[in-house]
Design a protein around this motif. Sequence first.
Motif, PDB file in Angstrom:
ATOM      1  N   GLY A 108     100.253  33.913   0.281  1.00 41.16           N
ATOM      2  CA  GLY A 108     101.175  33.270   1.212  1.00 41.16           C
ATOM      3  C   GLY A 108     101.258  34.003   2.536  1.00 41.16           C
ATOM      4  N   LEU A 109     101.282  35.319   2.484  1.00 38.75           N
ATOM      5  CA  LEU A 109     101.322  36.107   3.721  1.00 38.75           C
ATOM      6  C   LEU A 109     100.035  35.936   4.518  1.00 38.75           C
ATOM      7  CD1 LEU A 109     103.059  39.348   2.383  1.00 38.75           C
ATOM      8  CD2 LEU A 109     104.065  37.512   3.785  1.00 38.75           C
ATOM      9  N   LEU A 110      98.910  35.857   3.820  1.00 39.16           N
ATOM     10  CA  LEU A 110      97.646  35.605   4.524  1.00 39.16           C
ATOM     11  C   LEU A 110      97.629  34.215   5.145  1.00 39.16           C
ATOM     12  CD1 LEU A 110      95.086  37.340   2.161  1.00 39.16           C
ATOM     13  CD2 LEU A 110      95.532  37.894   4.573  1.00 39.16           C
ATOM     14  N   GLU A 111      98.348  33.283   4.563  1.00 39.55           N
ATOM     15  CA  GLU A 111      98.455  31.959   5.178  1.00 39.55           C
ATOM     16  C   GLU A 111      99.174  32.062   6.520  1.00 39.55           C
ATOM     17  OE1 GLU A 111      99.717  27.391   4.171  1.00 39.55           O
ATOM     18  OE2 GLU A 111     100.358  28.966   2.799  1.00 39.55           O
ATOM     19  N   VAL A 112     100.177  32.915   6.595  1.00 38.13           N
ATOM     20  CA  VAL A 112     100.874  33.143   7.862  1.00 38.13           C
ATOM     21  C   VAL A 112      99.915  33.765   8.876  1.00 38.13           C
ATOM     22  CG1 VAL A 112     102.784  34.357   8.988  1.00 38.13           C
ATOM     23  CG2 VAL A 112     103.096  33.405   6.690  1.00 38.13           C
ATOM     24  N   VAL A 113      99.109  34.716   8.421  1.00 37.58           N
ATOM     25  CA  VAL A 113      98.135  35.371   9.305  1.00 37.58           C
ATOM     26  C   VAL A 113      97.171  34.344   9.879  1.00 37.58           C
ATOM     27  CG1 VAL A 113      96.201  37.002   9.382  1.00 37.58           C
ATOM     28  CG2 VAL A 113      98.316  37.628   8.191  1.00 37.58           C
ATOM     29  N   TRP A 114      96.590  33.503   9.003  1.00 37.98           N
ATOM     30  CA  TRP A 114      95.609  32.571   9.546  1.00 37.98           C
ATOM     31  C   TRP A 114      96.247  31.517  10.439  1.00 37.98           C
ATOM     32  CZ3 TRP A 114      95.755  27.425   8.640  1.00 37.98           C
ATOM     33  CH2 TRP A 114      96.119  26.919   7.402  1.00 37.98           C
ATOM     34  N   ALA A 115      97.477  31.120  10.154  1.00 33.73           N
ATOM     35  CA  ALA A 115      98.144  30.155  11.032  1.00 33.73           C
ATOM     36  C   ALA A 115      98.372  30.751  12.420  1.00 33.73           C
ATOM     37  CB  ALA A 115      99.469  29.713  10.414  1.00 33.73           C
ATOM     38  N   PHE A 116      98.823  32.000  12.460  1.00 32.60           N
ATOM     39  CA  PHE A 116      99.048  32.666  13.743  1.00 32.60           C
ATOM     40  C   PHE A 116      97.746  32.805  14.529  1.00 32.60           C
ATOM     41  CE2 PHE A 116      99.046  36.609  16.240  1.00 32.60           C
ATOM     42  CZ  PHE A 116     100.033  36.293  17.158  1.00 32.60           C
ATOM     43  N   TYR A 117      96.703  33.277  13.855  1.00 32.55           N
ATOM     44  CA  TYR A 117      95.440  33.484  14.566  1.00 32.55           C
ATOM     45  C   TYR A 117      94.739  32.174  14.910  1.00 32.55           C
ATOM     46  CZ  TYR A 117      95.786  38.449  14.662  1.00 32.55           C
ATOM     47  OH  TYR A 117      96.208  39.725  14.949  1.00 32.55           O
ATOM     48  N   MET A 118      95.016  31.111  14.163  1.00 30.07           N
ATOM     49  CA  MET A 118      94.485  29.810  14.556  1.00 30.07           C
ATOM     50  C   MET A 118      95.102  29.399  15.896  1.00 30.07           C
ATOM     51  SD  MET A 118      94.590  26.120  12.653  1.00 30.07           S
ATOM     52  CE  MET A 118      93.618  26.649  11.262  1.00 30.07           C
ATOM     53  N   LYS A 119      96.391  29.644  16.052  1.00 29.62           N
ATOM     54  CA  LYS A 119      97.054  29.368  17.332  1.00 29.62           C
ATOM     55  C   LYS A 119      96.435  30.216  18.439  1.00 29.62           C
ATOM     56  CE  LYS A 119     100.576  27.992  19.985  1.00 29.62           C
ATOM     57  NZ  LYS A 119     100.596  26.649  20.557  1.00 29.62           N
ATOM     58  N   TYR A 128     101.356  26.459  -5.904  1.00 35.11           N
ATOM     59  CA  TYR A 128     101.084  25.779  -4.638  1.00 35.11           C
ATOM     60  C   TYR A 128     102.344  25.652  -3.793  1.00 35.11           C
ATOM     61  CZ  TYR A 128      98.987  22.659  -1.274  1.00 35.11           C
ATOM     62  OH  TYR A 128      98.520  22.105  -0.112  1.00 35.11           O
ATOM     63  N   THR A 129     103.469  25.368  -4.422  1.00 34.11           N
ATOM     64  CA  THR A 129     104.726  25.243  -3.679  1.00 34.11           C
ATOM     65  C   THR A 129     105.122  26.567  -3.040  1.00 34.11           C
ATOM     66  OG1 THR A 129     105.474  23.495  -5.154  1.00 34.11           O
ATOM     67  CG2 THR A 129     107.164  24.623  -3.872  1.00 34.11           C
ATOM     68  N   ILE A 130     105.026  27.642  -3.795  1.00 32.96           N
ATOM     69  CA  ILE A 130     105.379  28.961  -3.261  1.00 32.96           C
ATOM     70  C   ILE A 130     104.429  29.340  -2.128  1.00 32.96           C
ATOM     71  CG2 ILE A 130     105.562  31.434  -3.808  1.00 32.96           C
ATOM     72  CD1 ILE A 130     107.836  29.786  -5.030  1.00 32.96           C
ATOM     73  N   TRP A 131     103.136  29.114  -2.327  1.00 27.97           N
ATOM     74  CA  TRP A 131     102.117  29.447  -1.318  1.00 27.97           C
ATOM     75  C   TRP A 131     102.391  28.720  -0.005  1.00 27.97           C
ATOM     76  CZ3 TRP A 131      97.558  26.349   0.105  1.00 27.97           C
ATOM     77  CH2 TRP A 131      96.603  27.060   0.824  1.00 27.97           C
ATOM     78  N   THR A 132     102.580  27.417  -0.076  1.00 24.16           N
ATOM     79  CA  THR A 132     102.822  26.662   1.156  1.00 24.16           C
ATOM     80  C   THR A 132     104.183  26.997   1.757  1.00 24.16           C
ATOM     81  OG1 THR A 132     103.636  24.761  -0.091  1.00 24.16           O
ATOM     82  CG2 THR A 132     101.321  24.736   0.539  1.00 24.16           C
ATOM     83  N   GLY A 133     105.168  27.283   0.906  1.00 23.23           N
ATOM     84  CA  GLY A 133     106.486  27.641   1.419  1.00 23.23           C
ATOM     85  C   GLY A 133     106.480  28.950   2.184  1.00 23.23           C
ATOM     86  N   ILE A 134     105.813  29.946   1.621  1.00 23.47           N
ATOM     87  CA  ILE A 134     105.697  31.232   2.333  1.00 23.47           C
ATOM     88  C   ILE A 134     104.994  31.012   3.665  1.00 23.47           C
ATOM     89  CG2 ILE A 134     104.593  33.514   2.331  1.00 23.47           C
ATOM     90  CD1 ILE A 134     105.034  33.539  -0.733  1.00 23.47           C
ATOM     91  N   GLY A 135     103.932  30.235   3.632  1.00 27.89           N
ATOM     92  CA  GLY A 135     103.195  29.963   4.864  1.00 27.89           C
ATOM     93  C   GLY A 135     104.032  29.227   5.890  1.00 27.89           C
ATOM     94  N   ALA A 136     104.777  28.219   5.446  1.00 26.20           N
ATOM     95  CA  ALA A 136     105.584  27.422   6.372  1.00 26.20           C
ATOM     96  C   ALA A 136     106.715  28.240   6.989  1.00 26.20           C
ATOM     97  CB  ALA A 136     106.145  26.202   5.653  1.00 26.20           C
ATOM     98  N   VAL A 137     107.459  28.931   6.143  1.00 27.98           N
ATOM     99  CA  VAL A 137     108.587  29.716   6.657  1.00 27.98           C
ATOM    100  C   VAL A 137     108.084  30.912   7.467  1.00 27.98           C
ATOM    101  CG1 VAL A 137     110.582  31.122   6.006  1.00 27.98           C
ATOM    102  CG2 VAL A 137     110.171  28.942   4.874  1.00 27.98           C
ATOM    103  N   GLY A 138     107.014  31.539   6.995  1.00 27.42           N
ATOM    104  CA  GLY A 138     106.456  32.669   7.741  1.00 27.42           C
ATOM    105  C   GLY A 138     105.936  32.254   9.107  1.00 27.42           C
ATOM    106  N   ALA A 139     105.241  31.136   9.177  1.00 30.56           N
ATOM    107  CA  ALA A 139     104.737  30.652  10.470  1.00 30.56           C
ATOM    108  C   ALA A 139     105.891  30.263  11.380  1.00 30.56           C
ATOM    109  CB  ALA A 139     103.799  29.469  10.242  1.00 30.56           C
ATOM    110  N   PHE A 140     106.928  29.674  10.792  1.00 32.98           N
ATOM    111  CA  PHE A 140     108.130  29.334  11.558  1.00 32.98           C
ATOM    112  C   PHE A 140     108.744  30.588  12.179  1.00 32.98           C
ATOM    113  CE2 PHE A 140     112.820  29.032  11.347  1.00 32.98           C
ATOM    114  CZ  PHE A 140     113.035  28.052  12.309  1.00 32.98           C
ATOM    115  N   MET A 141     108.877  31.655  11.369  1.00 32.37           N
ATOM    116  CA  MET A 141     109.472  32.897  11.860  1.00 32.37           C
ATOM    117  C   MET A 141     108.608  33.561  12.929  1.00 32.37           C
ATOM    118  SD  MET A 141     111.058  34.325   8.258  1.00 32.37           S
ATOM    119  CE  MET A 141     111.045  35.997   8.840  1.00 32.37           C
TER     120      MET A 141
END
Length: 105
Positions: free
Chosen positions: A10-21, A59-72
């Motif tokens: 989930g934390l890596l999902e936040v990383v890739w979302a940030f770097y995609m931006k 899957y719910t936890i993974w996407t949730g961490i990514g969504a809230v982490g990217a939001f933050m």
Amino acid sequence: MAWFYLVCAGLLEVVWAFYMKQSAGFTRLTPTIITGVAMVASVALLSISMRSLPLGTAYTIWTGIGAVGAFMIGILVLGEAASPLRILAAALIVSGLVLMKLTSS
């Protein structure tokens, strides 16, 4: 150990979302490479966690961490709006994640 892998995924999902931006539509090389590596690592760790966690929970936890982490990150690093309704929406996501964790075996 599965939960550890899932949180890391989930934390890596936040990383890739940030770097995609940061990649500006994949026009900047370094952020694009970081995005790709973080995506692959995130999905790999998710897959490992699913060896013992139910699909719906993982899957719910993974996407949730990514969504809230990217939001933050959007608010704290990129200066995006932090309106009360957006914060409430994120809090509801976190509430759902806690309930999902509490109800998984």
